[in-house]
Design an enzyme around this catalytic site. Structure first.
Site, PDB file in Angstrom:
ATOM      1  N   LYS A 117       0.828  -1.215   0.000  1.00  0.00           N
ATOM      2  CA  LYS A 117       0.000   0.000   0.000  1.00  0.00           C
ATOM      3  C   LYS A 117       0.860   1.262   0.000  1.00  0.00           C
ATOM      4  CE  LYS A 117      -4.151  -2.197   1.577  1.00  0.00           C
ATOM      5  NZ  LYS A 117      -3.677  -3.601   1.686  1.00  0.00           N
TER       6      LYS A 117
HETATM    7  C1  PLP Z   1      -4.310  -4.720   1.109  1.00  0.00           C
HETATM    8  C2  PLP Z   1      -3.538  -5.984   1.009  1.00  0.00           C
HETATM    9  C3  PLP Z   1      -3.887  -7.003   0.082  1.00  0.00           C
HETATM   10  C4  PLP Z   1      -5.121  -6.913  -0.792  1.00  0.00           C
HETATM   11  O1  PLP Z   1      -5.009  -5.935  -1.807  1.00  0.00           O
HETATM   12  P1  PLP Z   1      -6.302  -5.381  -2.546  1.00  0.00           P
HETATM   13  O2  PLP Z   1      -5.833  -4.213  -3.330  1.00  0.00           O
HETATM   14  O3  PLP Z   1      -7.272  -4.987  -1.463  1.00  0.00           O
HETATM   15  O4  PLP Z   1      -6.843  -6.470  -3.415  1.00  0.00           O
HETATM   16  C5  PLP Z   1      -3.083  -8.121   0.011  1.00  0.00           C
HETATM   17  N1  PLP Z   1      -1.999  -8.266   0.801  1.00  0.00           N
HETATM   18  C6  PLP Z   1      -1.640  -7.321   1.701  1.00  0.00           C
HETATM   19  C7  PLP Z   1      -0.454  -7.561   2.563  1.00  0.00           C
HETATM   20  C8  PLP Z   1      -2.385  -6.144   1.834  1.00  0.00           C
HETATM   21  O5  PLP Z   1      -2.023  -5.204   2.732  1.00  0.00           O
END
Ligand code: PLP
Length: 471
Positions: A117
């Site tokens: 993120k």
């Molecule tokens: C947010 C997240 C996901 C999922 O990603 P999306 O964009 O919501 O599909 C997968 N793995 C981790 C570690 C995350 O923080």
């Protein structure tokens, strides 16, 4: 480039307007009017850009295709600051590595909070203050997090002029490491509120405050949630960066551990732009709403009682907030049909069924999606297997990706997106390997730092009071 809503033919809007807006007024999500196209010549040029000038310069190239209302020299500064190599554990920002079985990993979790993120939040952390300063405005970000989003947003937005952050998290329910990451931030403009309740309660409080129009206007409440277009746009960049490092021109497949469909939506956009992507392999955990759709054509939202708490918690979703964007493209951008499918808040067990439609029948051929699910036992087995074969520890979410990719890889090379570092989910690593994951030096001792957090009841007035108190 102008942006349209997935739910109506309302007039399109420029990037700088939709950057600070969440949903479109009709409840839809924003997408570019059309996807900019790249050809082999552009890809060849970007190959040199990435090699000679680095990730930030590639980000400028990609982002410029979507943003025409920020002067180029400003945008270059924005991308350079967002992807400043010293903020990342590896100066390549998104390096790739190959496992002994031939599968590739693209490492997206070298940023300040050790989850993918950061790749998007770091860009928002530059775009927001830029746009706010241009408009002479301020913003109060109100968010809810079950773990990764909150710390990523706080690391990206701390110290940014005009930006305050109030982040709700369920008291005592994040991992000790995630709590330490968020609560150790010492900045008067970053306020952590630990809510006596579960994640859904936090989300409901955010919704309740947002429904209070007068309060929302007075405090200029905004969001950085996963439906924000700029987050997707930032994520498109690493699909190009990974492809450029792995391919000499041919197609590759990507496997993406998925929850809200944000990460893989960016892959869909890169593919629509002309990046040679063979398959987009979607991996879920036991919460397989999305896997079920790609297998059957039925999208069935789950209630919170039916949403399992798993050992890849960031993928524990019952309803994928970005999915509407893909459905818009799948249905030939027919906003009327999308509105019919999504406009009444889908109740728990609410569903729609595209299984009999020509669009769903043509999906795999046209859009390349395939999907698989992984379980706790699969996850542990993959963590062990990769560790034994390669001496490398993948986090539980990435392990779901590796597991699903193994089953669904076609002829093209596969790149699995690594979405977090294992240090964030130590308990599961210990269960799989019997030992603690490595801890990057930057996280040494964070559990011992003073904690900045206020516990509040699950009550909107308590949230309002905290925001009022901060002025
Ligand atoms: C947010 C997240 C996901 C999922 O990603 P999306 O964009 O919501 O599909 C997968 N793995 C981790 C570690 C995350 O923080």
């Amino acid at each position: 480039m102008r942006y349209v809503s997935t739910r109506s033919d309302a007039p399109s809007r420029p990037f700088s307007d939709i950057l600070l807006a969440g949903l479109a007024p009709d409840g839809g999500l924003y997408l570019p009017e059309e996807y900019p196209q790249v050809d082999a010549e552009t890809l060849a040029r970007w190959r040199s850009v990435l090699r000679d000038e680095g990730y930030a310069a590639l980000a400028f190239e990609v982002v410029s295709m979507f943003v025409d209302d920020i002067p180029a020299e400003d945008l270059r500064g924005i991308t350079a600051r967002a992807y400043e190599p010293s903020k990342f554990l590896d100066p390549a920002i998104v390096p790739v590595s190959q496992l002994s079985d031939g599968m590739w990993l693209a490492h997206l979790s070298n940023g300040p909070s050790a989850a993918f993120k950061d790749m998007a939040m770091q860009l928002l952390g530059e775009l927001f203050p830029y746009e706010l300063a241009r408009r002479g405005e301020t913003i109060t970000i109100l968010g809810a997090t079950s773990g990764d989003t909150g710390s990523s947003a706080e690391y990206a937005l701390r110290g940014k002029p005009g930006v305050k952050v109030f982040m709700l998290s369920p008291a005592g329910r994040m991992s000790p490491f995630q709590q330490a990451q968020m609560f150790s931030i010492d900045d008067p403009a970053i306020v952590n509120l630990a809510v006596e309740g579960v994640f859904d309660d936090c989300q409901d409080l955010v919704k309740e405050i947002n429904a209070d129009a007068a309060f929302k206007l007075k405090h200029r409440i905004g969001a950085v949630n996963s439906i924000n277009w700029a987050r997707l746009m930032a994520q498109v960049v690493y699909y190009f960066a990974a492809w450029l490092q792995v391919s000499d021109g041919g197609p590759v497949s990507f496997c993406v551990p998925s929850g809200n469909f944000g990460n893989i939506a960016a892959g869909h956009i890169a593919r629509e732009m002309g990046l040679p992507i063979d398959r987009l392999i979607l991996a879920t955990n036991e919460n397989n709403v999305l896997e079920e759709f790609f297998r059957t054509g039925v999208y069935r939202v789950r209630g919170s009682a039916e949403t399992l708490a798993t050992s890849s918690p960031s993928m524990d979703i019952s309803k994928a907030s970005n999915f509407e964007r893909f459905i818009f493209d799948l249905l030939g951008r027919d906003a009327d049909r999308v509105r019919q499918l999504f406009s009444q808040e889908l109740p728990a067990n609410g569903c729609f069924d595209l299984s009999g439609t020509p669009e769903f029948a043509a999906q795999a051929e046209r859009f390349g999606f395939v999907a698989g699910a992984s379980s706790h036992a699969d996850r542990l087995a993959e963590i062990r297997r990769v560790h034994e074969a390669d001496g490398y520890t993948v986090d539980p979410h990435t392990a779901d990706g590796v597991h699903v990719a193994r089953g669904l890889a076609g002829a093209s090379p596969v790149i699995v997106l690594e979405t977090a570092l294992p240090v964030k989910f130590a308990e599961t690593i210990v269960e799989a390997l019997g030992s603690q994951p490595d801890r990057p030096a930057r996280f040494d001792g964070i559990e011992d730092l003073p904690r900045h957090v206020t516990q509040i009841p699950a009550d909107a007035d308590a949230v309002r009071a905290a925001i009022e108190a901060a002025g």
